[in-house]
Design an enzyme around this catalytic site. Structure first.
Site, mmCIF file in Angstrom:
data_model
loop_
_atom_site.group_PDB
_atom_site.id
_atom_site.type_symbol
_atom_site.label_atom_id
_atom_site.label_comp_id
_atom_site.label_asym_id
_atom_site.label_seq_id
_atom_site.Cartn_x
_atom_site.Cartn_y
_atom_site.Cartn_z
ATOM 1 N N GLU A 205 -24.042 -49.675 -64.065
ATOM 2 C CA GLU A 205 -23.630 -49.778 -65.353
ATOM 3 C C GLU A 205 -24.696 -50.522 -66.263
ATOM 4 O O GLU A 205 -24.882 -50.227 -67.227
ATOM 5 C CB GLU A 205 -22.236 -50.282 -65.341
ATOM 6 C CG GLU A 205 -21.266 -49.460 -64.755
ATOM 7 C CD GLU A 205 -20.818 -50.046 -63.327
ATOM 8 O OE1 GLU A 205 -19.723 -50.196 -62.976
ATOM 9 O OE2 GLU A 205 -21.864 -50.229 -62.567
ATOM 10 N N LEU B 110 -37.908 -44.765 -34.136
ATOM 11 C CA LEU B 110 -36.471 -44.637 -34.727
ATOM 12 C C LEU B 110 -36.949 -45.180 -36.167
ATOM 13 O O LEU B 110 -36.050 -46.026 -36.665
ATOM 14 C CB LEU B 110 -35.566 -45.483 -33.919
ATOM 15 C CG LEU B 110 -34.828 -45.140 -32.651
ATOM 16 C CD1 LEU B 110 -33.851 -46.041 -32.000
ATOM 17 C CD2 LEU B 110 -34.404 -43.554 -32.691
ATOM 18 N N GLU C 270 -28.908 -42.395 -32.288
ATOM 19 C CA GLU C 270 -29.677 -41.319 -31.321
ATOM 20 C C GLU C 270 -29.715 -42.135 -30.131
ATOM 21 O O GLU C 270 -30.464 -43.025 -29.753
ATOM 22 C CB GLU C 270 -31.101 -41.215 -32.250
ATOM 23 C CG GLU C 270 -30.988 -40.685 -33.594
ATOM 24 C CD GLU C 270 -32.230 -40.160 -33.995
ATOM 25 O OE1 GLU C 270 -33.229 -39.975 -33.135
ATOM 26 O OE2 GLU C 270 -32.418 -40.190 -35.221
#
Length: 345
Positions: free
Chosen positions: A53, A210, A277
């Protein structure tokens, strides 16, 4: 599409820009409109920085001056905050700006705060409407909501498998089951989460990195935490990329009960979402404990005859819902929620 939905959809697009970047805060977007024209927009970029905002208010002031805010409508994907944290309450900012109306999609999932903004804004003479495009906004906010409600992060299990449900190819063939388009899609998924969870066996066998490897997806964020679950940390190959690359300080080794590990990630690292994973054993343990909220499966057009994707789950029945099927090159991606465990709306 109504006028309110039109502008809320733009606020939701702004919120998506913050996915994976704002933890422990939620990704939120906001736009400010007056007389049917867009004045400004913004999104929360990082914890400790201005909320959406206030970003949108600043955008309006830069482009049109503060007077333009008087009588405007603010569209926000989450109920404006009403308490002082690292940044001042957004409710106060909206009141001070002189907006005439606030429209938000979702109530704050923290019961201590839910609905407080309505009272404060209405007390200041500002009209309030909630629930506009709630389902679409909730998709982005559900990791934050789950943490607020349970203390656990949103857990997504990702795997690639052949048509016969295997996760490895025959010995001597390339390691990849999925195609390049699917692997590029995985990069986007990684960019939207705070941590990657894998097993010691996967690290020993595959030496995964990763990481997010696209520079544009890394903009404004660090690499995700990489968490290795193992009972035998002394056997981990310390030459593996996640122990030796430039982001090695983002790698954690953990053992014990998966739920405890996940709660500690929320408490100590501020994690909201985790992508798994790993091989079948860890995945089966997570499913059996009811810790998985979502699955993403890349189905490759081949018969592989290797290791079953979810080894150890023969006696576990799961139902999926809200399934989405997407064609990615020669592969098909299934993305769905686990019916029994995902956070309620």
């Amino acid at each position: 599409m109504s006028e309110d939905e039109k502008w809320m959809s733009l606020a939701i697009a702004e919120a998506r820009r913050g996915m994976g970047k704002t933890a422990p805060n939620p990704p939120v977007g906001a736009v400010i409109v007056k007389n049917g024209a867009l004045l400004g927009k913004g999104w929360h970029r990082r914890a400790g920085q201005p909320h959406a905002e206030r970003e949108a208010i600043a955008d309006v002031v830069r482009a049109h001056g503060a007077a333009a805010l008087v009588g405007a409508t603010a569209y926000v994907t989450l109920e404006p905050c009403s308490t002082q944290g690292r940044t001042p309450p957004c409710v106060n900012g909206l009141i001070e700006a002189g907006v005439a109306r606030v429209v938000y999609a979702c109530e704050d999932p923290n019961p201590a705060h839910a609905g407080r903004a309505d009272h404060l804004l209405q007390q200041a003479g500002i009209a309030v409407e909630s629930g506009v495009m709630r389902e679409e906004a909730w998709h982005i906010l559900r990791p934050f909501a789950k943490v607020q409600q349970t203390g656990l992060p949103w857990v997504m299990v990702k795997t690639a498998m052949s048509l016969d449900g295997r996760i490895t190819r025959p010995e001597g063939e390339p390691m990849w089951l999925s195609g390049e388009t699917s692997r590029a899609d995985v990069q986007v998924l990684r960019s939207e989460v705070d941590a990657m969870l894998t097993s010691g066996e996967t690290v020993r066998r595959d030496h995964p990195a990763l990481t997010i490897r696209r520079a544009d997806l890394l903009e404004g964020r660090l690499q995700p935490w990489r968490v290795v679950m193992t009972r035998r940390p002394e056997t981990l190959p310390m030459t593996a990329p996640l122990f030796a690359d430039d982001s090695r300080e983002r790698t954690l080794i953990r053992s014990g009960d998966p739920a405890t590990v996940l709660r500690d990630l929320v408490k100590n690292q501020g994690v909201l979402s985790v992508m798994v994973e790993a091989g079948g054993k860890l995945v089966a343990d997570l499913f059996a404990a009811g810790l998985v909220d979502e699955v993403v499966v890349y189905l490759a057009p081949m018969i592989a005859g290797g290791v079953p994707a979810f080894a150890g789950m023969q006696d576990l029945m799961l139902s999926l819902e809200q399934a989405e099927w997407t064609v990615l090159g020669d592969d098909v991606r299934l993305r769905a929620l686990v019916k029994a465990t995902h956070s309620g709306k």
